[in-house]
Design a protein around this motif. Sequence first.
Motif, PDB file in Angstrom:
ATOM      1  N   TRP A   1       0.830  -1.207   0.000  1.00 41.55           N
ATOM      2  CA  TRP A   1       0.000   0.000   0.000  1.00 41.55           C
ATOM      3  C   TRP A   1       0.863   1.255   0.000  1.00 41.55           C
ATOM      4  O   TRP A   1       0.542   2.241  -0.678  1.00 41.55           O
ATOM      5  N   LEU A   2       1.954   1.235   0.755  1.00 40.05           N
ATOM      6  CA  LEU A   2       2.853   2.387   0.766  1.00 40.05           C
ATOM      7  C   LEU A   2       3.428   2.635  -0.622  1.00 40.05           C
ATOM      8  O   LEU A   2       3.546   3.789  -1.057  1.00 40.05           O
ATOM      9  N   GLU A   3       3.762   1.561  -1.306  1.00 43.15           N
ATOM     10  CA  GLU A   3       4.324   1.701  -2.655  1.00 43.15           C
ATOM     11  C   GLU A   3       3.307   2.316  -3.605  1.00 43.15           C
ATOM     12  O   GLU A   3       3.644   3.182  -4.422  1.00 43.15           O
ATOM     13  N   ARG A   4       2.048   1.876  -3.510  1.00 38.86           N
ATOM     14  CA  ARG A   4       1.000   2.425  -4.380  1.00 38.86           C
ATOM     15  C   ARG A   4       0.787   3.915  -4.113  1.00 38.86           C
ATOM     16  O   ARG A   4       0.645   4.715  -5.042  1.00 38.86           O
ATOM     17  N   ILE A   5       0.744   4.271  -2.836  1.00 40.21           N
ATOM     18  CA  ILE A   5       0.532   5.682  -2.483  1.00 40.21           C
ATOM     19  C   ILE A   5       1.705   6.534  -2.959  1.00 40.21           C
ATOM     20  O   ILE A   5       1.517   7.618  -3.511  1.00 40.21           O
ATOM     21  N   ASP A   6       2.927   6.035  -2.761  1.00 38.33           N
ATOM     22  CA  ASP A   6       4.107   6.785  -3.187  1.00 38.33           C
ATOM     23  C   ASP A   6       4.090   7.069  -4.692  1.00 38.33           C
ATOM     24  O   ASP A   6       4.544   8.125  -5.135  1.00 38.33           O
ATOM     25  N   ARG A   7       3.565   6.124  -5.474  1.00 36.19           N
ATOM     26  CA  ARG A   7       3.527   6.321  -6.928  1.00 36.19           C
ATOM     27  C   ARG A   7       2.567   7.444  -7.326  1.00 36.19           C
ATOM     28  O   ARG A   7       2.688   8.003  -8.414  1.00 36.19           O
ATOM     29  N   MET A   8       1.604   7.763  -6.453  1.00 34.75           N
ATOM     30  CA  MET A   8       0.632   8.816  -6.777  1.00 34.75           C
ATOM     31  C   MET A   8       1.091  10.201  -6.333  1.00 34.75           C
ATOM     32  O   MET A   8       0.489  11.205  -6.685  1.00 34.75           O
ATOM     33  N   ILE A   9       2.173  10.254  -5.546  1.00 37.66           N
ATOM     34  CA  ILE A   9       2.646  11.532  -5.023  1.00 37.66           C
ATOM     35  C   ILE A   9       3.569  12.193  -6.032  1.00 37.66           C
ATOM     36  O   ILE A   9       4.471  11.565  -6.580  1.00 37.66           O
ATOM     37  N   THR A  10       3.330  13.482  -6.269  1.00 36.75           N
ATOM     38  CA  THR A  10       4.175  14.220  -7.201  1.00 36.75           C
ATOM     39  C   THR A  10       4.166  15.697  -6.835  1.00 36.75           C
ATOM     40  O   THR A  10       3.317  16.150  -6.066  1.00 36.75           O
TER      41      THR A  10
END
Length: 203
Positions: free
Chosen positions: A109-118
Amino acid sequence: MPASQSDPLENVLETAIEEGGEGTISVGDLLNMFGHRSFGPIITLLGLLVVLPPLGGIPGLPAVIGVIILLFSIQILFGADHIWMPSFVEKRSIETSKLKEAEDKVKPWLERIDRMITERLAWATGSVATYLAAVAVSLLAMLMIPLELVPFAVAAPGVAIVLFGLALVAKDGALMLAGFAATAAALTITVMFVPWGQVAGWF
């Protein structure tokens, strides 16, 4: 050692786990590790301690984290050059193994959220927004204390705090706005569900 703007959620946890090694990591260690004025990484990690299982379920931990965040954010608001914490707070520690267990459980879940942060909406991460975020985080920290009386409810201010922290680390204005929305939700939950009669009995 500041958290990287790339994969900020994973990085703040990994940094804390590496610093703690096989033992424990204290509040004082966290302040020294991220730098006393690194508001974003520190509140991201402290918010995660409240949100992630099994850490958030440790009795009394959310209230302690709330006090730490409040002391930290108020001093940031007043422009302190050095963040002061009482010695008994700085010595509070958590087992690194529990951090690792939490990371293992939620890593996908952390990996998925990190991919959405920009980096976006720069106007929402400027100095005024940062000051308002510190005000909101102070309020959220205070809400954690009565919300311990409501099962799982401390996750509401915890999520809002994590959003603010990530917004500051990654300069993501969308997350900053989401943090203010989550603050309103946490305040609503507090007003509606906290047994205020029991809270009044504390005094």
